[in-house]
Design an enzyme around this catalytic site. Structure first.
Site, PDB file in Angstrom:
ATOM      1  N   VAL A  95      26.010 -33.628  29.456  1.00 49.31           N
ATOM      2  CA  VAL A  95      27.460 -33.808  29.822  1.00 49.31           C
ATOM      3  C   VAL A  95      27.810 -33.563  31.013  1.00 49.31           C
ATOM      4  O   VAL A  95      28.556 -34.218  31.672  1.00 49.31           O
ATOM      5  CB  VAL A  95      28.206 -33.277  28.628  1.00 49.31           C
ATOM      6  CG1 VAL A  95      29.524 -33.527  28.564  1.00 49.31           C
ATOM      7  CG2 VAL A  95      27.985 -33.686  27.290  1.00 49.31           C
ATOM      8  N   CYS A  96      27.451 -32.416  31.567  1.00 52.27           N
ATOM      9  CA  CYS A  96      28.008 -31.904  32.849  1.00 52.27           C
ATOM     10  C   CYS A  96      27.434 -32.868  33.890  1.00 52.27           C
ATOM     11  O   CYS A  96      28.081 -33.070  34.831  1.00 52.27           O
ATOM     12  CB  CYS A  96      27.493 -30.374  32.982  1.00 52.27           C
ATOM     13  SG  CYS A  96      28.002 -29.298  31.829  1.00 52.27           S
ATOM     14  N   THR A  97      26.279 -33.417  33.632  1.00 54.89           N
ATOM     15  CA  THR A  97      25.622 -34.386  34.535  1.00 54.89           C
ATOM     16  C   THR A  97      26.616 -35.447  34.941  1.00 54.89           C
ATOM     17  O   THR A  97      26.940 -35.984  36.011  1.00 54.89           O
ATOM     18  CB  THR A  97      24.265 -34.870  34.367  1.00 54.89           C
ATOM     19  OG1 THR A  97      23.645 -33.563  34.188  1.00 54.89           O
ATOM     20  CG2 THR A  97      23.669 -35.945  35.312  1.00 54.89           C
TER      21      THR A  97
END
Ligand code: BEZ
Length: 265
Positions: A94-96
């Protein structure tokens, strides 16, 4: 330190989390044991002292290594606005996507005089490899610094750690360190948001809040639900209708209720 998520075959979130705990370094010396940890028989675990982070309080200063060199946070902000957003580890899915989206919005943040800085709880060598992935996946060129916070000093300083992570100290989950701070040129915190690991952030909302804060500061107005640039704004309760008409024009104040007055700017 290489990221635990990159090194081998795909793992379950639980496996990733337990590996994440294993690679954490000891916390800094300036710590105190949290009372609930004593109650839970985990007295050896401790959390750093942290200031209260309130809207309007000064964002705590810190020195850190970033992918673009060492910084003193306040000096780095200088006379700009800033957005600080954090991540629990490199190569998290998700952070990517979030970092790719923020990287693509570089011009929008620049237009508003906002410097962007990320943080992830790995070292900057690992960040460099992650940035290569982010650029490839999102077809972008991430150009803002990412803080290396492998020892989670900044994460603790900014109270980015989730309750379950604290309570599981020593067996920490990675579902933590997903905050957003908007900081103004006087270094005051103007917005905080904390997201669960399961929910990607909304970059448009971050820009919308910056627009609202900057409009409010410049024009002395507030903004209603779902406001976007160009929409009517609200005359704050501290301004009388008479004064609002002097300020915004006598035919430019629409009174829905004595306490709800709209105007255009
Ligand atoms: C992510 O998908 O970004 C994520 C996964 C596990 C923990 C935290 C974040």
């Amino acid at each position: 330190m290489a990221s635990f998520l990159r090194s081998s075959a795909p793992r379950s979130i639980a496996q990733q989390a337990s590996r994440f705990a294993a690679v954490q370094q000891p916390l800094a010396a300036r710590t105190r044991a949290a009372p609930f940890l004593f109650r839970r028989g985990l007295a050896s675990a401790s959390v750093p002292e942290q200031p209260r982070l309130r809207l309007g309080s000064v964002a705590p200063n810190f020195k850190a290594s970033t992918t673009q060199g060492d910084i003193d946070f306040h000096q780095w902000i200088a006379d700009s606005w800033a957005i600080l957003f954090s991540h629990p580890a490199d190569f998290t899915p998700v952070c990517t996507t979030e970092l790719g989206a923020f990287a693509k919005l570089k011009d929008e943040f620049e237009k508003r005089g906002v410097k962007m800085i990320g943080l992830s709880a790995n070292d900057i060598g690992s960040h460099g490899k992650w940035i290569e992935d982010i650029n490839e996946i999102s077809n972008t060129n991430l150009s803002f610094p990412i803080i290396g916070d492998a020892d989670r000093n900044v994460a603790f300083l900014y109270d980015m750690i989730t309750q379950d992570d604290l309570e599981n100290a020593g067996r920490a989950t990675a579902f933590t360190i997903r905050s957003v701070f908007i900081i103004d040129p006087s270094k005051k915190i103007r917005l905080t948001m904390m997201y669960p690991a399961s929910t990607g952030r909304n970059s448009a909302e971050v820009l919308r809040v910056i627009d609202s804060l900057q409009t409010g500061d410049q024009k002395g107005v507030t903004t209603p639900i779902d406001w976007q640039v160009g929409d009517d704004v609200i005359v704050p309760p501290t301004v009388s209708t008479e004064d609002a008409k002097k300020k915004f024009g006598k035919d430019n104040v629409r009174e829905v209720k004595p306490y709800l007055r709209y105007t255009t700017i």
